[in-house]
Design an enzyme around this catalytic site. Structure first.
Site, PDB file in Angstrom:
ATOM      1  N   GLY A 166       0.859  -1.178   0.000  1.00 10.77           N
ATOM      2  CA  GLY A 166       0.000   0.000   0.000  1.00 10.77           C
ATOM      3  C   GLY A 166       0.893   1.226   0.000  1.00 10.77           C
ATOM      4  N   HIS A 226      -4.080   1.522   7.765  1.00  8.71           N
ATOM      5  CA  HIS A 226      -2.743   2.128   7.747  1.00  8.71           C
ATOM      6  C   HIS A 226      -2.663   3.243   6.701  1.00  8.71           C
ATOM      7  CE1 HIS A 226       1.836   1.525   7.863  1.00  8.71           C
ATOM      8  NE2 HIS A 226       1.653   2.255   6.785  1.00  8.71           N
ATOM      9  N   GLU A 227      -3.165   2.977   5.494  1.00  7.65           N
ATOM     10  CA  GLU A 227      -3.072   3.972   4.411  1.00  7.65           C
ATOM     11  C   GLU A 227      -3.991   5.167   4.665  1.00  7.65           C
ATOM     12  OE1 GLU A 227      -0.569   3.617   2.602  1.00  7.65           O
ATOM     13  OE2 GLU A 227      -0.249   1.523   3.106  1.00  7.65           O
ATOM     14  N   CYS A 265       6.149  -0.041   7.625  1.00 12.26           N
ATOM     15  CA  CYS A 265       5.780   1.075   6.762  1.00 12.26           C
ATOM     16  C   CYS A 265       6.983   1.469   5.918  1.00 12.26           C
ATOM     17  CB  CYS A 265       5.344   2.256   7.640  1.00 12.26           C
ATOM     18  SG  CYS A 265       4.952   3.742   6.707  1.00 12.26           S
ATOM     19  N   LEU A 266       6.748   1.715   4.638  1.00  9.46           N
ATOM     20  CA  LEU A 266       7.848   2.106   3.754  1.00  9.46           C
ATOM     21  C   LEU A 266       8.495   3.408   4.223  1.00  9.46           C
ATOM     22  CD1 LEU A 266       6.228   1.367   0.259  1.00  9.46           C
ATOM     23  CD2 LEU A 266       7.798  -0.083   1.567  1.00  9.46           C
ATOM     24  N   HIS A 315      -2.290   7.449   7.059  1.00  7.02           N
ATOM     25  CA  HIS A 315      -1.247   8.266   6.405  1.00  7.02           C
ATOM     26  C   HIS A 315      -1.806   9.598   5.922  1.00  7.02           C
ATOM     27  CE1 HIS A 315       2.625   6.350   6.031  1.00  7.02           C
ATOM     28  NE2 HIS A 315       2.118   5.202   5.624  1.00  7.02           N
ATOM     29  N   GLN A 321       3.619   9.724   0.761  1.00  6.09           N
ATOM     30  CA  GLN A 321       4.841   8.922   0.833  1.00  6.09           C
ATOM     31  C   GLN A 321       5.734   9.125  -0.387  1.00  6.09           C
ATOM     32  OE1 GLN A 321       2.712   5.072   2.108  1.00  6.09           O
ATOM     33  NE2 GLN A 321       4.668   5.016   3.182  1.00  6.09           N
TER      34      GLN A 321
HETATM   35 ZN    ZN Z   1       2.986   3.382   5.659  1.00  7.78          ZN
END
Ligand code: ZN
Length: 209
Positions: free
Chosen positions: A77, A170-171, A128-129, A174, A82
Site C-alpha cells: 500500500g 494504515h493507508e 511502513c515504507l 497516512h 509517501q
Molecule cells: Zn505506511
C-alpha cells in the site's frame, strides 16, 4: 411507468477490486515513474493531506507513479504523501486473509465506524515504507470498510479482512498525517525508530534535512 425507479440508488455494495489485478497493476506501473519514498520526519507525512477535487489526467499520472513506486519499494500500500504529494489518495496491492489479491485506488478515504462485534483485534506485525526496516506488533481490527472515490470521482466502498484490513487502516491514517508508530507505546515507538536508524532501506528514500 410500470416499475418503481429511484434517481439516486443508495450504494452500499462493495467495490470489486479482485478482478484483473495483474493487468491493472501492470498497466499503472508501466505508465508511471518510480519516485523516492519520504520517511518519518518529513513534514508532508505529519499533517492531513488536501482533499482530491480534480479527477483529471494529473491525478491519473500521480496514481501511475504511486503504483510504480509501490512496486519498486515492494510495498502492499502507498499513500500520496509517501512520494511527497499533499493529496488524499492511496493505492494498494494486497492479499487478504483468504489469500485473495486486491488492487485499487482510493481518493478521499473515510473509515466506516463498525459495530463492536466487528472489532476483533489482531496484533500482527506492521511495517511502513516510510519507517524503513522497522516492524512492530500493533493491535488493529481485523475487518475494515473504507468509503471514498475512484480516480474518476465515482463513489466506492472497499472491504478488507486480515492483512488487507490492516492495510486500509494504515493507508487512511497516512492521509490524516498519522504513522503506525504514532499508535505504538512510547517504548515500542522508540524501538521502531532505533530499528530504522540501524537499518538500510532497500529502495530510494528522500533524505530529511
Ligand atoms: Zn505506511
Amino acid at each position: 411507468m410500470a416499475q418503481h425507479e429511484t434517481d439516486q440508488p443508495v450504494n452500499d455494495e462493495f467495490t470489486v477490486d479482485t478482478e484483473d489485478c495483474e493487468e491493472r497493476e501492470l498497466a499503472h506501473r508501466e505508465r508511471g515513474t518510480s519516485r523516492p519514498i519520504t520517511v518519518v520526519g518529513n513534514p508532508v507525512l505529519h499533517r492531513e493531506c488536501k482533499d482530491v477535487t480534480s479527477f483529471d489526467d494529473e491525478l491519473g499520472r500521480l496514481v501511475d507513479d504511486m503504483f510504480a513506486s509501490q512496486r519498486t519499494a515492494e510495498g502492499v500500500g502507498l499513500a500520496a504523501n509517501q512520494i511527497g504529494v499533499d493529496l488524499k489518495v492511496f493505492v494498494y496491492d494486497c492479499m487478504d486473509d483468504e489469500g485473495v489479491r486486491h488492487v485499487g485506488t482510493v481518493c478521499n478515504p473515510v473509515l466506516e465506524e463498525l459495530p463492536a462485534e466487528y472489532r476483533l483485534l489482531d496484533d500482527s506485525n506492521e511495517g511502513c515504507l516510510s519507517v524503513p526496516t522497522a516492524y512492530a506488533s500493533l493491535a488493529r481490527p481485523d475487518y475494515a470498510v473504507v468509503r471514498g472515490q475512484d480516480i474518476e470521482g465515482n463513489p466506492i466502498r472497499v472491504e478488507g479482512t486480515g492483512y488487507f484490513a490492516r492495510c486500509l487502516q494504515h493507508e487512511t491514517d497516512h492521509l490524516y498525517g498519522r504513522l503506525y508508530i504514532d499508535r505504538l507505546s512510547k517504548r515500542d515507538r522508540k524501538d521502531a525508530l532505533k530499528q530504522m536508524a540501524e537499518g538500510t532501506p532497500r529502495y530510494p528514500v528522500v533524505a530529511n534535512d
